[in-house]
Write a protein that holds these residues in place. Structure first.
Motif, short mmCIF file in Angstrom:
data_model
loop_
_atom_site.label_atom_id
_atom_site.label_comp_id
_atom_site.label_asym_id
_atom_site.label_seq_id
_atom_site.Cartn_x
_atom_site.Cartn_y
_atom_site.Cartn_z
N PHE A 27 35.51 25.67 35.32
CA PHE A 27 36.50 26.00 34.30
C PHE A 27 37.49 24.88 34.00
O PHE A 27 37.71 24.52 32.84
CB PHE A 27 37.25 27.27 34.74
N THR B 109 35.72 27.17 27.35
CA THR B 109 34.85 28.29 27.69
C THR B 109 34.34 28.97 26.42
O THR B 109 33.15 29.26 26.26
CB THR B 109 35.62 29.29 28.55
N ILE C 256 39.00 34.17 31.91
CA ILE C 256 39.60 33.58 33.11
C ILE C 256 40.63 34.50 33.74
O ILE C 256 40.88 34.45 34.93
CB ILE C 256 40.23 32.19 32.78
N ILE D 228 32.65 29.77 35.38
CA ILE D 228 33.32 30.91 34.75
C ILE D 228 32.60 32.23 35.03
O ILE D 228 33.21 33.29 35.02
CB ILE D 228 33.45 30.67 33.22
#
Lengths: 460, 395
Positions: free
Chosen positions: B245, B76, B101, B144
């Motif tokens: 993710f 990410t 997250i 995300i």
């Protein structure tokens, strides 16, 4: 050349506490109990009162629904008390044995070949030894009017810490042969003797004549007669197969040879909490107090909690928890003493390693030490949950059966499905390992029992 | 350690039935059995039990989810820094992913476990551990940038309509986590589609950040289906590509698969046959495809693109919603793989086939099991008929 059947699925739980192959002593009991609870699906009708004097081989109670099947005192003596439980349910008839063993004389049978089937059946019924013949389906006492398609005898125990039949039966070959000769009259088909592939030639049952011998190889439950029947002569709807344990076969032999009801046997005292692990000579119904010297008197603590001893008549997978005041069961040749599991283990489920516990599952690493043995205790090791994990039961059931679906059919009380999925081929002990390995802690044996009771009721 | 147990013992009467907070007994029991394996002993004829329980099974799956989770955190940050031309260190990327997250995981667990506890309480049952896995899976299969309120709604839908209406853990037909994803996909198409959603901040860049010229943020699957060149196989295998993710890194997922298979928690049969099914259809289509088209994208690429690997390892193997017979598992896995690639190649409106494919065969699983069991039942019934015939002959 003996036929060899190899089973791959199953599990030998590695436990500490095997009995040494020596006879420690002969137990002279001060009390003997005859328990209706030893017999599946029997509604007892009491025939004696407190204070009555009975002989060995005399009926103590019969089955209300099949009055011809009676249950005898294994010794002579005076009826000490009649133990009842909730709703006056008969739990046990306690007998104080006298010093002389008075047997009812049933007359020896000189020539079994020339005796009719009816006479043999009558003798077994009269003596109370008929109860030693178990029928499949259902695992209940056989119906004397049936002609089974085969009689199957397992010549070895594969259950954890079980008594070694090669040792316990080694002096009984002659009696067992007489028993086999008599049983041959009862069936159209064959008498199967199933030996352990490991040491079949050493088995006293290997020497029996007039039988079909097969070797079974593999982990427990390879020694379970239900599994063996499944591979030799599977039971369909309407079919009946009889089974009998070797020590009961010998008792039948003794009855026909000498005319007396003699259930004396060698019983293994096993388990991690037993101290003098060896065999004792005794009769069924002895009290747990009479083996008190073999019970470890060391206190034991697990995770800071003092744990008591569980007294099991039979083995850890399908025995009965009889408690310290209980008695040895009619069909049992083993007493197992293990720790109770009333302790709490902090974050036990989250530990990377739990070296003191065995797991069949690979979520713990006990599979990396295959030779290690463990002290068993009775902790449930978790909470009861619905079925989640699949494919696990199948790994411990060496039969062409879908255990989870069978159990679900039983829970749904669907008779047709139960038939289709093989309810006739199993009893609780055959699926005991499912209950052992189940991560959802489902009481598999209880469910099977429920299914069998339902079938008996529906099919009657 | 013992102090905790003593404290639990002290407050236990209050939370038991009849106590002041007796109505909270399920919740209390859940926390108590979380802290220690309870002192319950066996009551039935099986006197001893294996030390594995459902908590252990579930925690093993959670452990197996950690490699893709950690990779997802780094990825990410990595994708974000690529998109905006930032020069970040490794740990900055990980921290950025963790920071992004964490709210998703918290929302998923708080909302989902809240419903689980409430429904266990209403039924008077013990709280089941199944949501420990589901609750982590849901954020890992979301983009995300998914808004927290959408996530919360998806969780509510999945837990109530995916699970509790069927009777809770062990009774559901569909994988609850995938149901959450499907809910988001169909209920909020405008918020959750397009090429920009896969990278944090790409849809609405923060002030001061500028997207690198020519950067699209499309996933390799989107690139492939629109005829653009994809990243190299190796890059997609490692996983530093845009995507949901947890799904991007095939290598991290493989580590998880090894954990699951070694622990015997997930079925390797489903995984193997799933890959076989995907390759089978993929190679077949490859053989007839004109060079340069989407259909000509090598079949093995499909294994590392999109959610295939994640789905076949963590979602298709869910024991409750998959087939329960061993033969059925082979068929079930194969069909999922084959159907997923078919969808990807022949359905232009929908690029990712994995979610629908798994949900489809979740639905079919009982049918497959039924067909697998049929021969077994027939064998037994034939025996019964033969026995009856023999009986009538002898009489």
């Amino acid at each position: 050349m003996i036929n060899n059947i190899r089973l791959h699925r199953g599990l030998d739980i590695p436990l500490n506490g095997d009995a040494q192959q020596k006879i420690w002593k002969t137990i002279v009991p001060d009390v003997i109990a005859v328990k209706p609870t030893d017999f599946e699906n029997v509604m007892p009708k009491l025939l004696v009162n407190e204070g009555d004097v009975v002989k060995a081989g005399q009926f103590v109670f019969t089955d209300k629904y099949r009055p011809e099947i009676g249950f005898s005192a294994p010794c002579s003596g005076k009826v000490k008390s009649i133990v009842r439980g909730e709703k006056r349910k008969l739990l046990a008839v306690e007998i104080t044995p006298d010093s002389t063993f008075d047997y009812v004389n049933f007359d020896a049978v000189k020539d079994i070949e020339k005796t009719s089937r009816e006479d043999l059946v009558k003798k077994l019924l009269d003596s109370g030894l008929w109860a030693s013949i178990i029928q499949r389906p259902y695992g209940i006492i056989a119906n004397p009017n049936d002609t089974p398609k085969a009689i199957v005898i397992s010549a070895f125990n594969s259950a954890p810490l079980a008594a070694n039949i090669n040792f316990t039966m080694k002096d009984e070959i002659e009696n067992m042969q007489i028993g086999v000769n008599a049983l041959a009259k009862f069936t159209r088909g064959r008498i199967y003797i199933n030996l352990s592939a490991k040491d079949y030639a050493a088995s006293p049952l290997y020497k029996l004549k007039g039988v079909e011998k097969t070797c079974f190889e593999g982990p427990h439950p390879a020694g379970n007669v239900g599994v063996q029947i499944h591979h030799l002569c599977p039971i369909g709807k309407g079919e009946v197969v009889w089974t009998i344990k070797p020590m009961m076969l010998a008792a039948i032999g003794k009855l026909f040879k000498t005319g007396i009801y003699d259930l004396s046997r060698l019983v293994a005292i096993t388990g991690s909490r037993a101290e003098n692990r060896s065999y004792v000579k005794c009769i069924p119904g002895i009290s747990m107090h009479s083996i008190q010297e073999a019970v470890g008197n060391k206190e034991e603590k697990i995770y800071g909690e003092e744990v008591g001893i569980r007294y099991i008549s039979g083995n850890v997978l399908d025995g009965e928890n009889v408690g310290p005041d209980g008695y040895l069961g009619f069909y049992d040749d083993q007493i197992t003493l293990i720790s109770e599991g009333n302790y709490r283990e902090m974050f036990g489920w989250a530990k990377v390693l739990r070296p003191k516990k065995f797991s069949f599952s690979h979520t713990y690493l006990s599979f990396l030490a295959p030779r290690k043995k463990y002290n068993a205790d009775t902790n449930l090791n978790g909470g009861v949950r619905p079925f989640v994990v699949t494919g696990l039961y199948e790994k411990v059931v060496p039969m062409d059966i879908y255990p989870v679906y069978l159990l679900k059919a039983i829970l749904a009380e669907d008779i047709d499905k139960m038939e289709q999925l093989g309810i006739y081929e199993v009893i609780g002990e055959d699926l005991a390992l499912c209950e052992y390995v189940c991560p959802s802690k489902i009481n598999v044996q209880e469910i099977v029992e429920k299914g069998i009771n339902l079938m008996i009721k529906e099919m009657a | 350690m013992n102090r905790i147990l003593k404290y639990i013992d002290k407050i236990k009467p209050k939370y038991s039935k009849g106590g002041k907070f007796g109505w909270l007994h399920s919740t209390f029991e859940a926390f108590e059995s979380f802290a220690s394996v309870p002192a319950t002993v066996t009551k039935s004829r099986t006197q001893i039990r294996d030390c594995v329980d459902l908590k252990r099974v579930m925690i093993t799956v959670v452990v197996a989810l950690l490699p893709p989770l950690f990779f997802g955190m780094w990825n990410t940050g990595d994708q974000h820094s690529i998109a905006f031309g930032l020069d970040w260190s490794f740990w900055m990327k990980v921290w950025f992913g963790f920071y992004k997250i964490l709210p998703l995981i918290l929302v998923s667990y708080i909302v989902g476990l809240g419903i689980e506890f409430a429904s266990a309480q209403i039924r008077g049952h013990e709280v089941n551990e199944g949501y420990l896995v589901t609750g982590l899976l849901i954020p890992m299969i979301m983009p995300i940038d998914v808004p927290l309120w959408i996530l919360a709604l998806a969780v509510i839908f999945a837990v109530i309509f995916g699970k509790e209406v069927f009777g809770g853990t062990g009774m559901n037909i569909w994988n609850p986590a995938l149901l959450a994803r499907a809910f988001v996909f169909f209920a909020y198409p405008s918020e959750i589609t397009g090429d920009t959603i896969w990278i944090e901040g790409l849809t609405k860049p923060e002030a001061g950040l500028h997207i690198v010229d020519g950067f699209s943020g499309a996933t390799p699957l989107a690139q492939a289906s629109s005829g653009m060149p994809t990243p190299s196989f190796l890059q997609m295998f490692i996983g530093n590509i845009p995507g949901s993710f947890g799904e991007t890194s095939t290598i991290a997922i493989l580590i998880g698969a090894i954990i699951l298979i070694c622990a015997g928690v997930a079925s390797w049969k489903i995984m193997v046959s799933g890959v076989a099914g995907a390759l089978g259809i993929g190679l077949l289509v490859n053989a007839f495809a004109a060079p340069g088209t989407y259909a000509a994208v090598p079949a093995v690429y499909h294994l590392v693109m999109g959610g295939f690997a994640f789905g076949i390892v963590y979602m298709a193997t869910d024991p409750v919603s998959s087939c329960q017979t061993e033969v059925g598992k082979w068929i079930y896995g194969f069909l999922i793989g084959a159907f997923c690639i078919t969808l990807r190649l022949f359905n232009p409106g929908y690029r990712e086939g994995m979610m629908l494919s798994i949900l489809m065969f979740n639905t079919m699983a009982p049918l497959i099991d039924y067909l697998v069991m049929r021969p077994n039942i027939n064998r037994r019934m034939k025996r019964a008929v033969a026995a009856v015939n023999e009986e009538s002959k002898t009489e």
